[in-house]
Design a protein around this motif. Sequence first.
Motif, PDB file in Angstrom:
ATOM      1  N   VAL A 149     -47.950 -27.931   9.115  1.00 38.01           N
ATOM      2  CA  VAL A 149     -49.295 -27.917   8.885  1.00 38.01           C
ATOM      3  C   VAL A 149     -50.010 -28.905   9.000  1.00 38.01           C
ATOM      4  O   VAL A 149     -50.740 -29.012  10.035  1.00 38.01           O
ATOM      5  CB  VAL A 149     -50.236 -26.755   7.698  1.00 38.01           C
ATOM      6  CG1 VAL A 149     -49.834 -27.577   6.057  1.00 38.01           C
ATOM      7  CG2 VAL A 149     -51.540 -26.370   8.257  1.00 38.01           C
ATOM      8  N   ILE A 150     -49.683 -30.065   8.567  1.00 32.98           N
ATOM      9  CA  ILE A 150     -49.507 -31.183   8.361  1.00 32.98           C
ATOM     10  C   ILE A 150     -49.329 -31.759  10.130  1.00 32.98           C
ATOM     11  O   ILE A 150     -50.606 -32.586  10.652  1.00 32.98           O
ATOM     12  CB  ILE A 150     -49.496 -32.334   7.014  1.00 32.98           C
ATOM     13  CG1 ILE A 150     -50.394 -31.800   5.862  1.00 32.98           C
ATOM     14  CG2 ILE A 150     -49.604 -33.769   7.681  1.00 32.98           C
ATOM     15  CD1 ILE A 150     -49.548 -32.294   4.522  1.00 32.98           C
ATOM     16  N   PRO A 151     -48.362 -32.056  10.234  1.00 31.87           N
ATOM     17  CA  PRO A 151     -48.849 -32.608  12.069  1.00 31.87           C
ATOM     18  C   PRO A 151     -49.334 -31.811  12.781  1.00 31.87           C
ATOM     19  O   PRO A 151     -49.691 -32.271  13.885  1.00 31.87           O
ATOM     20  CB  PRO A 151     -46.476 -32.482  11.521  1.00 31.87           C
ATOM     21  CG  PRO A 151     -46.220 -31.482  10.567  1.00 31.87           C
ATOM     22  CD  PRO A 151     -47.076 -31.586   9.785  1.00 31.87           C
ATOM     23  N   LEU A 152     -49.441 -30.108  12.081  1.00 30.97           N
ATOM     24  CA  LEU A 152     -49.876 -29.417  13.572  1.00 30.97           C
ATOM     25  C   LEU A 152     -51.150 -30.106  13.828  1.00 30.97           C
ATOM     26  O   LEU A 152     -51.837 -29.796  14.521  1.00 30.97           O
ATOM     27  CB  LEU A 152     -49.636 -28.230  13.514  1.00 30.97           C
ATOM     28  CG  LEU A 152     -50.142 -26.981  14.380  1.00 30.97           C
ATOM     29  CD1 LEU A 152     -49.786 -27.815  15.746  1.00 30.97           C
ATOM     30  CD2 LEU A 152     -50.271 -25.839  13.660  1.00 30.97           C
ATOM     31  N   VAL A 153     -51.816 -29.980  12.254  1.00 31.88           N
ATOM     32  CA  VAL A 153     -53.890 -30.532  12.416  1.00 31.88           C
ATOM     33  C   VAL A 153     -53.395 -31.868  12.736  1.00 31.88           C
ATOM     34  O   VAL A 153     -54.695 -31.480  13.665  1.00 31.88           O
ATOM     35  CB  VAL A 153     -53.568 -30.141  10.103  1.00 31.88           C
ATOM     36  CG1 VAL A 153     -54.862 -31.103  11.022  1.00 31.88           C
ATOM     37  CG2 VAL A 153     -53.731 -28.875  10.257  1.00 31.88           C
ATOM     38  N   MET A 154     -52.512 -32.227  11.940  1.00 34.13           N
ATOM     39  CA  MET A 154     -52.795 -33.816  12.843  1.00 34.13           C
ATOM     40  C   MET A 154     -53.074 -34.549  14.620  1.00 34.13           C
ATOM     41  O   MET A 154     -53.521 -34.628  15.118  1.00 34.13           O
ATOM     42  CB  MET A 154     -52.235 -34.785  11.901  1.00 34.13           C
ATOM     43  CG  MET A 154     -52.558 -35.489  10.883  1.00 34.13           C
ATOM     44  SD  MET A 154     -51.233 -36.357   9.802  1.00 34.13           S
ATOM     45  CE  MET A 154     -52.313 -38.074  10.703  1.00 34.13           C
ATOM     46  N   SER A 155     -51.580 -33.635  14.755  1.00 30.82           N
ATOM     47  CA  SER A 155     -51.525 -33.886  16.571  1.00 30.82           C
ATOM     48  C   SER A 155     -52.374 -33.280  17.231  1.00 30.82           C
ATOM     49  O   SER A 155     -52.649 -33.594  18.398  1.00 30.82           O
ATOM     50  CB  SER A 155     -49.929 -33.735  17.220  1.00 30.82           C
ATOM     51  OG  SER A 155     -49.984 -32.056  16.473  1.00 30.82           O
ATOM     52  N   SER A 156     -52.875 -32.196  16.848  1.00 31.49           N
ATOM     53  CA  SER A 156     -53.834 -31.448  17.383  1.00 31.49           C
ATOM     54  C   SER A 156     -55.719 -31.708  17.541  1.00 31.49           C
ATOM     55  O   SER A 156     -56.050 -31.965  18.769  1.00 31.49           O
ATOM     56  CB  SER A 156     -54.119 -29.574  17.088  1.00 31.49           C
ATOM     57  OG  SER A 156     -53.104 -28.841  16.710  1.00 31.49           O
TER      58      SER A 156
END
Length: 429
Positions: free
Chosen positions: A58-65
């Motif tokens: 969730v954290i890499p997904l939120v940040m990258s998005s």
Amino acid sequence: MLKQLWFKVLIGMFLGIVCGLILSPNAFAIIPENIALSIAPWIALVGNIFLALIKMVVIPLVMSSIILGITSAGNPEILKNLGLKIAPYFVLTTTVAVIIGIIITYLLKPGLYVSPDILNSIEITAVEVSKNLKDISVPDMIVDLIPVNNAKAELDGNILAFVILSIFIGVALLNIEDDDARPLKDLAKSLQAFSMKVVEWAMKLAPYAVFGLLCNITIKIGFDAISSMFMYVLTVIIGLGLLLVFYLIIVYFSSNLRPIDFLSKIREVQLMAFSTSSSAAVMPLSIKTAQDKLNVPTTISKFVIPLGATVNMDGTALYQVCAAIFLTQLFGIDLTFIEIIVLAFTTVAASIGAPSTPGVGIVILATILQGIGVPVEGIALILGVDRILDMCRTTVNVTGDLTASLVMKKLTGYSNVSEKSARKVVHES
């Protein structure tokens, strides 16, 4: 139809509830209570693995998005225009949600329907709050939003810290040379691709995860917890229903999309949100639905939805204010108009960026209400039905995020056509 995810999830929900009621010691109880409670975690195993996979990325997904959403704007004016519109919109809808919660709770008065026997049987619930709210000033809270210690923020479940960090990175990349920005942009693309692949694997487990999670919940709560708090549960659900109607009105006037069509397009997102009680688990599907079915540009969907999943918690705000007023009614405490206004502001603040731990928002509000005489014992009743209401408010929260993406598309005048061609200068409204 059998191949569609939403239909498989629906079947999993139905079978999970039925099996849970059959096994629950508080319902049909076909097996002894100790056996039922011991097998419940095993039934929920696939569901917990599903949630763990989502939480892992969730954290890499939120940040990258968010980084890619900001940098894809290309023009800082577009980003400025979007940011200046999304912030007041989120505050406005959260305020409306709180007002709905206050009105519906005072109209239905759920606190007056709880049996005295239930009230007398409440055991004192020990609740630990990580910080003494009286020792935290508003300036301290603002400074705490800046992610100085990312490891601590991750351990505390504070996704908002990573959202703010991502916004800083995205804005900075827009304002430096392309050659310098390209490596970090490529890293963000790789992180997003990795995250989406893990989500794709997790979604294959979704129907089985939904079955296990709902079966586990139903085994534990049965009929008793809900029946004793029926009026309170009904009050919150009616409030959430009115908030959903408010969203549908916004969607109709902002995008000329009929309510039935909008609900049809987002049904998979709503079912997944209801089943998992996790906005983070649904976020990749929300972004995909916004882009593919609602025709929301990537710049808007990848910025608004991850941001909304963290700070646009209208359903949570409504739930919190209903719970707080319910507690005052439960213990016969009359709030003055000024105290209600203070409670409304507190609820709006508490719903933004709260840690994702179940019941934390209620604990914060109950701690504040203790100052005017509300006993902490009442939290036991609220937490007893928290999970079923968590499922409902998460569904409304993700609907609000998709509604916000449509509104921002309308307000910014930014379309998929302009995304493919030269980006136009957005007029400030």
